[in-house]
Enzyme design. Structure first.
Site, PDB file in Angstrom:
ATOM      1  N   ARG A  20      30.296 -17.287  11.716  1.00 16.03           N
ATOM      2  CA  ARG A  20      30.029 -17.957  13.062  1.00 16.03           C
ATOM      3  C   ARG A  20      30.943 -17.149  14.068  1.00 16.03           C
ATOM      4  O   ARG A  20      30.766 -17.042  15.259  1.00 16.03           O
ATOM      5  CB  ARG A  20      30.880 -19.322  12.936  1.00 16.03           C
ATOM      6  CG  ARG A  20      29.773 -20.362  11.930  1.00 16.03           C
ATOM      7  CD  ARG A  20      28.876 -21.049  12.616  1.00 16.03           C
ATOM      8  NE  ARG A  20      29.235 -21.876  13.729  1.00 16.03           N
ATOM      9  CZ  ARG A  20      28.274 -22.733  14.600  1.00 16.03           C
ATOM     10  NH1 ARG A  20      26.905 -22.459  14.078  1.00 16.03           N
ATOM     11  NH2 ARG A  20      28.559 -23.267  15.339  1.00 16.03           N
TER      12      ARG A  20
ATOM     13  N   PHE B  68      16.864 -30.938  24.278  1.00 10.76           N
ATOM     14  CA  PHE B  68      16.369 -29.733  23.956  1.00 10.76           C
ATOM     15  C   PHE B  68      15.623 -29.257  22.731  1.00 10.76           C
ATOM     16  O   PHE B  68      15.024 -28.419  22.463  1.00 10.76           O
ATOM     17  CB  PHE B  68      17.187 -28.392  24.038  1.00 10.76           C
ATOM     18  CG  PHE B  68      18.443 -28.650  23.502  1.00 10.76           C
ATOM     19  CD1 PHE B  68      18.450 -28.062  22.074  1.00 10.76           C
ATOM     20  CD2 PHE B  68      19.683 -29.090  23.960  1.00 10.76           C
ATOM     21  CE1 PHE B  68      19.651 -28.510  21.380  1.00 10.76           C
ATOM     22  CE2 PHE B  68      20.921 -29.357  23.143  1.00 10.76           C
ATOM     23  CZ  PHE B  68      20.751 -28.804  21.759  1.00 10.76           C
TER      24      PHE B  68
ATOM     25  N   TYR C 170      16.765 -28.364  11.974  1.00  9.97           N
ATOM     26  CA  TYR C 170      17.310 -29.060  12.985  1.00  9.97           C
ATOM     27  C   TYR C 170      17.704 -30.492  13.278  1.00  9.97           C
ATOM     28  O   TYR C 170      17.728 -30.852  14.449  1.00  9.97           O
ATOM     29  CB  TYR C 170      17.098 -28.459  14.300  1.00  9.97           C
ATOM     30  CG  TYR C 170      17.550 -27.023  14.938  1.00  9.97           C
ATOM     31  CD1 TYR C 170      18.750 -26.670  14.662  1.00  9.97           C
ATOM     32  CD2 TYR C 170      16.404 -25.962  15.095  1.00  9.97           C
ATOM     33  CE1 TYR C 170      18.972 -25.397  14.881  1.00  9.97           C
ATOM     34  CE2 TYR C 170      16.621 -24.704  15.441  1.00  9.97           C
ATOM     35  CZ  TYR C 170      18.143 -24.290  15.270  1.00  9.97           C
ATOM     36  OH  TYR C 170      18.465 -23.070  15.642  1.00  9.97           O
TER      37      TYR C 170
ATOM     38  N   HIS D  29      20.892 -17.610  14.092  1.00  9.29           N
ATOM     39  CA  HIS D  29      21.500 -19.039  13.567  1.00  9.29           C
ATOM     40  C   HIS D  29      22.451 -18.792  12.395  1.00  9.29           C
ATOM     41  O   HIS D  29      22.120 -17.935  11.655  1.00  9.29           O
ATOM     42  CB  HIS D  29      20.296 -19.958  13.137  1.00  9.29           C
ATOM     43  CG  HIS D  29      20.838 -21.186  12.338  1.00  9.29           C
ATOM     44  ND1 HIS D  29      21.338 -22.286  12.834  1.00  9.29           N
ATOM     45  CD2 HIS D  29      21.029 -21.255  11.079  1.00  9.29           C
ATOM     46  CE1 HIS D  29      21.822 -23.270  12.081  1.00  9.29           C
ATOM     47  NE2 HIS D  29      21.672 -22.611  10.694  1.00  9.29           N
TER      48      HIS D  29
ATOM     49  N   ASN E 181      19.308 -17.260  21.786  1.00  8.65           N
ATOM     50  CA  ASN E 181      20.354 -16.768  21.370  1.00  8.65           C
ATOM     51  C   ASN E 181      20.254 -15.936  20.037  1.00  8.65           C
ATOM     52  O   ASN E 181      21.389 -15.794  19.505  1.00  8.65           O
ATOM     53  CB  ASN E 181      21.647 -17.897  21.572  1.00  8.65           C
ATOM     54  CG  ASN E 181      21.455 -19.070  20.599  1.00  8.65           C
ATOM     55  OD1 ASN E 181      20.277 -19.109  19.784  1.00  8.65           O
ATOM     56  ND2 ASN E 181      22.133 -19.923  20.579  1.00  8.65           N
TER      57      ASN E 181
ATOM     58  N   THR F  67      27.729 -20.763  20.985  1.00  8.98           N
ATOM     59  CA  THR F  67      26.437 -21.026  20.960  1.00  8.98           C
ATOM     60  C   THR F  67      25.675 -20.695  22.326  1.00  8.98           C
ATOM     61  O   THR F  67      24.586 -19.978  22.290  1.00  8.98           O
ATOM     62  CB  THR F  67      25.994 -22.641  21.106  1.00  8.98           C
ATOM     63  OG1 THR F  67      26.602 -23.031  19.773  1.00  8.98           O
ATOM     64  CG2 THR F  67      24.792 -22.984  21.104  1.00  8.98           C
TER      65      THR F  67
ATOM     66  N   GLU G  87      21.150 -26.051   3.992  1.00  8.57           N
ATOM     67  CA  GLU G  87      20.190 -25.166   4.885  1.00  8.57           C
ATOM     68  C   GLU G  87      19.764 -24.162   3.688  1.00  8.57           C
ATOM     69  O   GLU G  87      18.601 -23.569   3.935  1.00  8.57           O
ATOM     70  CB  GLU G  87      20.949 -24.487   5.810  1.00  8.57           C
ATOM     71  CG  GLU G  87      21.226 -25.421   7.032  1.00  8.57           C
ATOM     72  CD  GLU G  87      21.589 -24.727   8.215  1.00  8.57           C
ATOM     73  OE1 GLU G  87      21.894 -25.278   9.232  1.00  8.57           O
ATOM     74  OE2 GLU G  87      22.485 -23.798   8.208  1.00  8.57           O
TER      75      GLU G  87
ATOM     76  N   ARG H  19      25.944 -12.770  19.588  1.00  8.27           N
ATOM     77  CA  ARG H  19      25.325 -13.120  20.849  1.00  8.27           C
ATOM     78  C   ARG H  19      25.892 -12.730  22.259  1.00  8.27           C
ATOM     79  O   ARG H  19      25.284 -12.540  23.084  1.00  8.27           O
ATOM     80  CB  ARG H  19      25.450 -14.749  21.017  1.00  8.27           C
ATOM     81  CG  ARG H  19      24.331 -15.316  19.834  1.00  8.27           C
ATOM     82  CD  ARG H  19      25.204 -16.872  19.560  1.00  8.27           C
ATOM     83  NE  ARG H  19      24.080 -17.858  18.671  1.00  8.27           N
ATOM     84  CZ  ARG H  19      24.437 -18.904  18.125  1.00  8.27           C
ATOM     85  NH1 ARG H  19      25.499 -19.331  18.360  1.00  8.27           N
ATOM     86  NH2 ARG H  19      23.445 -19.382  17.485  1.00  8.27           N
TER      87      ARG H  19
ATOM     88  N   LYS I 269      16.121 -15.499  14.701  1.00  3.46           N
ATOM     89  CA  LYS I 269      15.294 -16.316  15.375  1.00  3.46           C
ATOM     90  C   LYS I 269      14.199 -15.382  15.916  1.00  3.46           C
ATOM     91  O   LYS I 269      14.428 -14.186  16.038  1.00  3.46           O
ATOM     92  CB  LYS I 269      15.964 -17.304  16.440  1.00  3.46           C
ATOM     93  CG  LYS I 269      16.944 -18.175  15.747  1.00  3.46           C
ATOM     94  CD  LYS I 269      17.609 -19.060  16.926  1.00  3.46           C
ATOM     95  CE  LYS I 269      18.795 -19.579  16.674  1.00  3.46           C
ATOM     96  NZ  LYS I 269      19.326 -20.626  17.668  1.00  3.46           N
TER      97      LYS I 269
END
Ligand code: ADP
Length: 169
Positions: A105, A77, A69, A135, A132, A111, A146, A122, A29
């Site tokens: 993951r 948010f 998203y 993704h 964070n 998260t 995706e 993270r 990100k």
């Protein structure tokens, strides 16, 4: 005499191995890019033994971020999140390997970085949930969607890495 059965066995092994191959969508990100963490993040996936099959850098539009998203559109948010994702360059990638969706993951961590274990991306590199840095697709269906959203089929490169026989045996 033995050459043929051995070759056939090896082919079967390769086919079985190919059948278990998965692909996942990973994005660094804008915060990760601005903080100079591109190589750090890529190296964690690469060193694990996963294979990079697509990569590009782009600034997504707000509309594109909303599409990405879409599942979160009811969350409070959502607007800030989409604003943030479209605020600067994102590194979009597809990684391939056995179990890469689930294990990706794990490499990423929870998260909320406050709940991510040390040793995860993270956990080691981020502090708050809104920043964070990375993704990763959360399941096979999401991964497929995706990858299709961010990449054209011709942007995905299928190749055999010489390291694979040392990674998978
Ligand atoms: P993940 O990215 O771990 O799959 P989610 O899909 O639940 O997590 O959320 C997507 C992104 O939305 C998170 O990575 C994070 O950037 C942001 N986010 C999630 N929860 C919050 C929150 N409570 N406040 C702000 N941003 C959040």
């Amino acid at each position: 005499v033995f050459a043929l059965p051995v070759a056939a066995y090896m082919l079967q092994e390769q086919e079985a191995h190919a059948a278990e191959m998965e692909r996942t969508f990973i994005a660094i990100k804008p915060d990760g890019v601005q903080r100079g963490l591109i190589s750090e993040i890529i190296s964690r996936f690469e060193r694990k033994g996963f294979k990079l099959v697509a990569i590009k850098i782009l600034v997504p539009s707000k509309e594109f971020a909303q599409q990405h998203y879409d599942d979160l559109k009811e969350r409070p948010f959502f607007s800030g999140l989409c604003e943030f994702l479209s605020s600067g360059p994102v590194v979009a990638m597809v990684w391939e390997g056995e179990g890469v969706i689930k294990y990706g993951r794990k490499l990423i961590g929870a998260t909320d970085p406050q709940k991510s274990e040390p040793g995860t991306i993270r956990g080691d590199l981020a502090v708050v949930v809104g920043r964070n840095i990375i993704h990763g697709s959360d399941g096979p269906e999401t991964a497929k969607n995706e990858i299709n959203l961010w990449f054209k089929p011709q942007e995905l490169v299928s190749y055999t890495s010489n390291a694979e026989k040392w990674i998978y045996g």
